[in-house]
Write an enzyme that holds these catalytic residues in place. Structure first.
Site, PDB file in Angstrom:
ATOM      1  N   ASP A  59       0.836  -1.187   0.019  1.00  0.00           N
ATOM      2  CA  ASP A  59       0.012  -0.034   0.134  1.00  0.00           C
ATOM      3  C   ASP A  59       0.841   1.284  -0.148  1.00  0.00           C
ATOM      4  O   ASP A  59       1.657   1.291   0.485  1.00  0.00           O
ATOM      5  CB  ASP A  59      -1.022   0.008   1.266  1.00  0.00           C
ATOM      6  CG  ASP A  59      -2.060   0.962   1.010  1.00  0.00           C
ATOM      7  OD1 ASP A  59      -3.327   0.503   1.163  1.00  0.00           O
ATOM      8  OD2 ASP A  59      -1.855   2.207   1.160  1.00  0.00           O
ATOM      9  N   ASN A 117     -12.585  -3.225   2.982  1.00  0.00           N
ATOM     10  CA  ASN A 117     -13.573  -2.241   2.958  1.00  0.00           C
ATOM     11  C   ASN A 117     -14.598  -2.218   1.727  1.00  0.00           C
ATOM     12  O   ASN A 117     -14.341  -2.678   0.513  1.00  0.00           O
ATOM     13  CB  ASN A 117     -12.833  -0.809   2.819  1.00  0.00           C
ATOM     14  CG  ASN A 117     -12.176  -0.560   4.098  1.00  0.00           C
ATOM     15  OD1 ASN A 117     -12.381  -1.087   5.115  1.00  0.00           O
ATOM     16  ND2 ASN A 117     -10.893  -0.090   3.959  1.00  0.00           N
ATOM     17  N   GLN A 124     -14.779   2.245   1.209  1.00  0.00           N
ATOM     18  CA  GLN A 124     -13.951   1.659  -0.088  1.00  0.00           C
ATOM     19  C   GLN A 124     -13.605   2.683  -0.957  1.00  0.00           C
ATOM     20  O   GLN A 124     -14.581   3.548  -1.444  1.00  0.00           O
ATOM     21  CB  GLN A 124     -14.674   0.763  -0.493  1.00  0.00           C
ATOM     22  CG  GLN A 124     -14.069  -0.042  -2.004  1.00  0.00           C
ATOM     23  CD  GLN A 124     -14.848  -0.979  -2.522  1.00  0.00           C
ATOM     24  OE1 GLN A 124     -16.201  -1.312  -2.173  1.00  0.00           O
ATOM     25  NE2 GLN A 124     -14.208  -1.568  -3.554  1.00  0.00           N
ATOM     26  N   HIS A 130     -10.423  -5.613  -3.039  1.00  0.00           N
ATOM     27  CA  HIS A 130      -8.890  -5.724  -2.651  1.00  0.00           C
ATOM     28  C   HIS A 130      -9.085  -6.114  -1.161  1.00  0.00           C
ATOM     29  O   HIS A 130      -9.942  -5.605  -0.287  1.00  0.00           O
ATOM     30  CB  HIS A 130      -7.954  -4.347  -2.728  1.00  0.00           C
ATOM     31  CG  HIS A 130      -8.723  -3.145  -2.256  1.00  0.00           C
ATOM     32  ND1 HIS A 130      -9.551  -2.420  -2.894  1.00  0.00           N
ATOM     33  CD2 HIS A 130      -8.570  -2.410  -0.936  1.00  0.00           C
ATOM     34  CE1 HIS A 130     -10.037  -1.512  -2.324  1.00  0.00           C
ATOM     35  NE2 HIS A 130      -9.481  -1.000  -1.152  1.00  0.00           N
ATOM     36  N   HIS A 132      -6.938  -5.992   2.486  1.00  0.00           N
ATOM     37  CA  HIS A 132      -5.717  -5.234   3.110  1.00  0.00           C
ATOM     38  C   HIS A 132      -5.184  -6.144   4.112  1.00  0.00           C
ATOM     39  O   HIS A 132      -5.978  -6.910   4.645  1.00  0.00           O
ATOM     40  CB  HIS A 132      -6.210  -4.100   3.882  1.00  0.00           C
ATOM     41  CG  HIS A 132      -6.784  -2.862   3.174  1.00  0.00           C
ATOM     42  ND1 HIS A 132      -5.991  -1.590   2.724  1.00  0.00           N
ATOM     43  CD2 HIS A 132      -8.018  -2.616   2.608  1.00  0.00           C
ATOM     44  CE1 HIS A 132      -6.582  -0.728   2.315  1.00  0.00           C
ATOM     45  NE2 HIS A 132      -7.864  -1.300   2.198  1.00  0.00           N
TER      46      HIS A 132
END
Ligand code: AMP
Length: 144
Positions: A59, A117, A124, A130, A132
């Site tokens: 990230d 999210n 989001q 995705h 995390h």
């Protein structure tokens, strides 16, 4: 590009001016999605894992010592966008990929947090599914 024509041929979109082929986009790609661009290596990222279906990268704004995003290469908007035909992909991410990355990052024994999210209330911000994977420190609960 002005006058762009998109047409589907043999599972790929061909973008061109009607005469010459200019660029190929994989059938699963979305031209304006930042994570599709990362998956297709059109924009750089620090990749920590990749296979035919999945890519994982660090990230840009890490929220923990280890913060990796795991995405399907195929464009799926969110966890709610997964279809029946995506069951193998979803299982692959959960059963194969996430444990492998946790091991690689050295957080499998200490533990980590997975966050997906989803939608507006889930905050989001990127509309490409995705996961995390956050680790390397003790997490708080409840989340903000
Ligand atoms: P979310 O808010 O759950 O949609 O998460 C999106 C995440 O993508 C955020 O943590 C961002 O920091 C991260 N992000 C956005 N653009 C990039 C990028 N180009 N490379 C790596 N991470 C990114």
């Amino acid at each position: 590009m002005k006058g762009t024509i998109w047409r589907k041929s043999h599972g790929a979109f061909i973008m061109g001016d009607g005469e010459s082929k200019v660029e190929y986009k994989e059938w699963f790609g979305m031209s304006d999605c930042i994570f599709c661009k990362i998956a297709q290596k059109e924009i750089p990222s620090t990749v920590v894992y990749e296979d035919e279906q999945v890519v994982a990268f660090r990230d840009l704004q890490p929220q923990a010592p280890e913060h990796v995003l795991v995405i399907p290469k195929k464009h799926v908007e969110s966890v709610l966008g997964l279809q029946q035909e995506d069951k193998d992909l979803a299982a692959h991410i959960l059963v194969d990929v996430l444990p492998e990355i946790a091991k690689q990052l050295g957080v499998d024994a200490s533990g980590f947090r997975l966050v997906v999210n989803t939608g507006k209330d889930g905050q989001q911000t990127v509309k490409h599914l995705h996961f995390h994977l956050l680790g390397g420190r003790s997490m708080q609960w409840p989340p903000g």
